[in-house]
Write an enzyme that holds these catalytic residues in place. Structure first.
Site, PDB file in Angstrom:
ATOM      1  N   GLY A 142      22.235  12.100   9.790  1.00 18.02           N
ATOM      2  CA  GLY A 142      22.231  11.114  10.866  1.00 18.02           C
ATOM      3  C   GLY A 142      21.137  10.072  10.757  1.00 18.02           C
ATOM      4  N   SER A 181      24.429  11.757   5.918  1.00 21.51           N
ATOM      5  CA  SER A 181      24.629  10.301   5.822  1.00 21.51           C
ATOM      6  C   SER A 181      25.666   9.888   4.777  1.00 21.51           C
ATOM      7  CB  SER A 181      23.295   9.591   5.582  1.00 21.51           C
ATOM      8  OG  SER A 181      22.470   9.736   6.741  1.00 21.51           O
ATOM      9  N   HIS A 185      24.506  25.646  10.234  1.00 21.03           N
ATOM     10  CA  HIS A 185      24.216  24.209  10.287  1.00 21.03           C
ATOM     11  C   HIS A 185      22.767  23.983  10.742  1.00 21.03           C
ATOM     12  CE1 HIS A 185      24.315  19.975  11.306  1.00 21.03           C
ATOM     13  NE2 HIS A 185      25.355  19.896  10.512  1.00 21.03           N
ATOM     14  N   ASN A 234      32.596  17.059  10.550  1.00 24.19           N
ATOM     15  CA  ASN A 234      31.951  17.811  11.629  1.00 24.19           C
ATOM     16  C   ASN A 234      31.783  16.840  12.799  1.00 24.19           C
ATOM     17  OD1 ASN A 234      30.321  19.263  13.318  1.00 24.19           O
ATOM     18  ND2 ASN A 234      28.580  19.416  11.906  1.00 24.19           N
ATOM     19  N   LEU A 235      32.597  17.030  13.830  1.00 27.46           N
ATOM     20  CA  LEU A 235      32.593  16.077  14.950  1.00 27.46           C
ATOM     21  C   LEU A 235      31.451  16.355  15.928  1.00 27.46           C
ATOM     22  CD1 LEU A 235      36.465  15.845  15.582  1.00 27.46           C
ATOM     23  CD2 LEU A 235      35.029  14.416  14.113  1.00 27.46           C
ATOM     24  N   LYS A 236      30.747  17.468  15.709  1.00 23.61           N
ATOM     25  CA  LYS A 236      29.578  17.833  16.528  1.00 23.61           C
ATOM     26  C   LYS A 236      29.913  17.765  18.029  1.00 23.61           C
ATOM     27  CE  LYS A 236      26.580  16.533  12.744  1.00 23.61           C
ATOM     28  NZ  LYS A 236      25.312  16.000  12.261  1.00 23.61           N
ATOM     29  N   GLU A 293      23.005  20.259   2.935  1.00 18.34           N
ATOM     30  CA  GLU A 293      22.751  19.118   3.815  1.00 18.34           C
ATOM     31  C   GLU A 293      21.249  19.003   4.067  1.00 18.34           C
ATOM     32  OE1 GLU A 293      26.364  18.187   6.456  1.00 18.34           O
ATOM     33  OE2 GLU A 293      25.352  19.848   7.409  1.00 18.34           O
TER      34      GLU A 293
END
Ligand code: 13P
Length: 238
Positions: free
Chosen positions: A163, A193, A88, A6-8, A157
């Site tokens: 993060g 993470s 998400h 997921n490159l966000k 998640e």
């Protein structure tokens, strides 16, 4: 094994195109047989001749219309996108998406045959409130979600692990995933993470079918290493 990036809100269109092109070459050169997904930013969506499954991080549940700032089905179809991330935690907590809105989005993209990676996860205070509170919180994130949809992949998640460099223990991931597997037989990913140093041990857990990676996947070589680990694990199992 499923390995997803997921490159966000990172990488420009040019950078994302190059990332996907180079990653595709890597998959071919190494004869990777794992299911690899990449979710670029919306403005980086594009058509790619690759075996990577490129998906959208978000879209509105409509073909098109008056939904300022959103994109709809036609904008995904333009690039042949048939995969979407829904639920998400950043959309739930930063953008304020409710379970009701998320369920509507899920139904819409399900009705159009999309592969859906559906995310669930709890904030730290819920985790600290004990197992019953945790399961109750996570169960509410299944409200309105058809968990028997054949193109569903679930990603667990924990919000506090995203993060932050923090992760649940391997035992906690395994026991929680085992409990979640009772709710749905869909493949179940872990996210939060995940990085080169822990990806292999996480993916080796019995109830983990893959990983959804954020920050560490921004380094393409790191993501490739994680894909290699997934390939090794599958070969070891055979
Ligand atoms: P990090 O890997 O940066 O913790 O992000 C995980 C995530 O949110 C993937 O969807």
């Amino acid at each position: 094994m499923i390995v997803a990036a997921n490159l966000k809100t990172n990488l420009t269109r040019a950078q994302s195109d190059s990332y996907i092109k180079e990653l595709g070459k890597f998959l071919d050169q190494k004869s990777i047989t794992q299911d690899v997904f990449v979710f670029p930013a919306t403005s980086s969506l594009n058509s790619h001749a690759t075996k990577i499954n490129v998906g959208a991080q978000n879209a509105y549940p409509a073909e098109c219309g008056a939904f300022t700032g959103e994109i709809g089905l036609v904008h995904l179809s333009e690039f042949g996108i048939k995969t979407i991330l829904i639920g998400h935690s950043e959309r739930r907590h930063i953008l304020g998406e409710t379970q009701d809105e998320i369920a509507k989005k899920y139904e819409f993209y399900k009705s159009h045959g999309f592969q859906i990676i559906y995310c669930i996860g709890e904030p730290l205070e819920v985790r600290q409130a004990g197992n019953a509170a945790l399961m109750e919180y996570l169960s509410a994130q299944y409200d309105g979600i058809d968990t028997s949809y054949e193109k569903l992949i679930i990603a667990y998640e924990p919000v506090w692990a995203i993060g932050t460099g923090l992760t649940p223990t391997l035992e906690d991931i395994e026991s929680l995933h085992a409990a979640l597997k009772e709710k749905s037989t869909a493949p179940l990913l872990y996210g939060g993470s995940v990085k080169v140093s822990n990806a292999k041990e996480v993916m080796a857990l019995r109830s983990v079918d893959g990983v959804l990676v954020g920050s560490a996947a921004l380094y393409r070589e790191h993501f490739e290493t994680m894909i290699s680990y997934a390939q090794e694990l599958e070969q070891e199992k055979q």
